[in-house]
Scaffold this motif. Structure first.
Motif, PDB file in Angstrom:
ATOM      1  N   ALA A   1       0.835  -1.204   0.000  1.00  0.00           N
ATOM      2  CA  ALA A   1       0.000   0.000   0.000  1.00  0.00           C
ATOM      3  C   ALA A   1       0.869   1.253   0.000  1.00  0.00           C
TER       4      ALA A   1
ATOM      5  N   HIS B   1       2.371   1.711  -3.427  1.00  0.00           N
ATOM      6  CA  HIS B   1       1.417   1.847  -4.534  1.00  0.00           C
ATOM      7  C   HIS B   1       0.211   2.679  -4.110  1.00  0.00           C
TER       8      HIS B   1
ATOM      9  N   GLU C   1      -1.459   4.539  -5.790  1.00  0.00           N
ATOM     10  CA  GLU C   1      -2.450   4.561  -6.871  1.00  0.00           C
ATOM     11  C   GLU C   1      -3.537   3.510  -6.670  1.00  0.00           C
ATOM     12  N   TYR C   2      -3.329   2.559  -5.757  1.00  0.00           N
ATOM     13  CA  TYR C   2      -4.349   1.556  -5.467  1.00  0.00           C
ATOM     14  C   TYR C   2      -5.445   2.099  -4.556  1.00  0.00           C
TER      15      TYR C   2
ATOM     16  N   HIS D   1      -9.861   1.433  -7.234  1.00  0.00           N
ATOM     17  CA  HIS D   1      -8.886   0.895  -8.184  1.00  0.00           C
ATOM     18  C   HIS D   1      -8.438  -0.503  -7.776  1.00  0.00           C
ATOM     19  N   TRP D   2      -8.789  -0.901  -6.566  1.00  0.00           N
ATOM     20  CA  TRP D   2      -8.254  -2.112  -5.972  1.00  0.00           C
ATOM     21  C   TRP D   2      -9.189  -2.536  -4.861  1.00  0.00           C
TER      22      TRP D   2
ATOM     23  N   ILE E   1      -5.994   0.341   1.981  1.00  0.00           N
ATOM     24  CA  ILE E   1      -6.215  -0.894   1.217  1.00  0.00           C
ATOM     25  C   ILE E   1      -5.765  -2.137   1.968  1.00  0.00           C
TER      26      ILE E   1
END
Length: 189
Positions: A25, A28, A30-31, A147-148, A166
């Motif tokens: 997490a 990333h 962007e997740y 996105h995830w 996330i």
């Protein structure tokens, strides 16, 4: 003794997986869901396993921890033990105090039998809902700019997004950060 050793090994593996996921997490971002903090949380209308319609707006006036997941999602399933532990920690305090923190899980399962069977097995202590549509086919996925999955959103009593993560470990960090920086939030988070 053997069972105790197996339990310790399992707990160690879960902790290692959680730390690995938390690193994922951090590496990333962007997740994470794209909705900005302070944004009004989009309405959710879905049915639980009994067919009862649940609306996110029914939780207004309470803090809400919103969990997006699916039974077919390996990352989601890996987070379940830590989520349950986090829930139990907060839930026990909540029962003792004002009971103003609610949890709601939204599943992107499209196969009702799989979803129901998994819920029966896991015995989640908080409400579970679904529109029985996969991620990109569900308007909720789009509205929350996901996105995830798993993805976790923290919503304040006014319905505004105040945190997102996330992983269960990330969710725990968000809750602690909110508690530390926002004196309005209830003491038991």
């Amino acid at each position: 003794m053997r069972q105790k050793l197996l339990f310790i090994l399992l707990a160690f593996n879960l902790l290692a997986s959680a730390q690995e996921a938390d690193t994922l997490a951090a590496n990333h971002p962007e997740y994470l869901p794209s909705l900005e903090l302070g944004t009004q949380a989009p309405e959710i209308v879905a049915r639980d396993t009994a067919g009862v319609e649940i609306r996110l707006s029914n939780y207004r006036g309470k803090y809400v921890i919103l969990d997006f997941w699916a039974t077919w999602c390996g990352d989601c399933r890996r987070e379940i033990p830590m989520l349950k532990a986090l829930y139990e920690d907060n839930a026990m305090q909540s029962i003792k105090e004002k009971n103003d923190v609610k949890w709601l899980s939204f599943s992107f399962d499209d196969k009702e039998a799989n979803w129901r069977n998994f819920l029966r097995k896991e015995q989640f202590p908080w409400p579970q809902v679904s529109n029985l549509k996969r991620t990109r086919d569900d308007d909720t996925f789009k509205a929350y700019q996901l996105h995830w999955i798993p993805a976790f959103i923290i919503i304040d009593p006014e319905g505004k997004i105040i945190g997102k993560a996330i992983t269960a470990k990330g969710l725990e960090k968000e809750l602690l950060q909110i508690k530390t920086h926002n004196l309005k939030i209830v003491d038991h988070l």
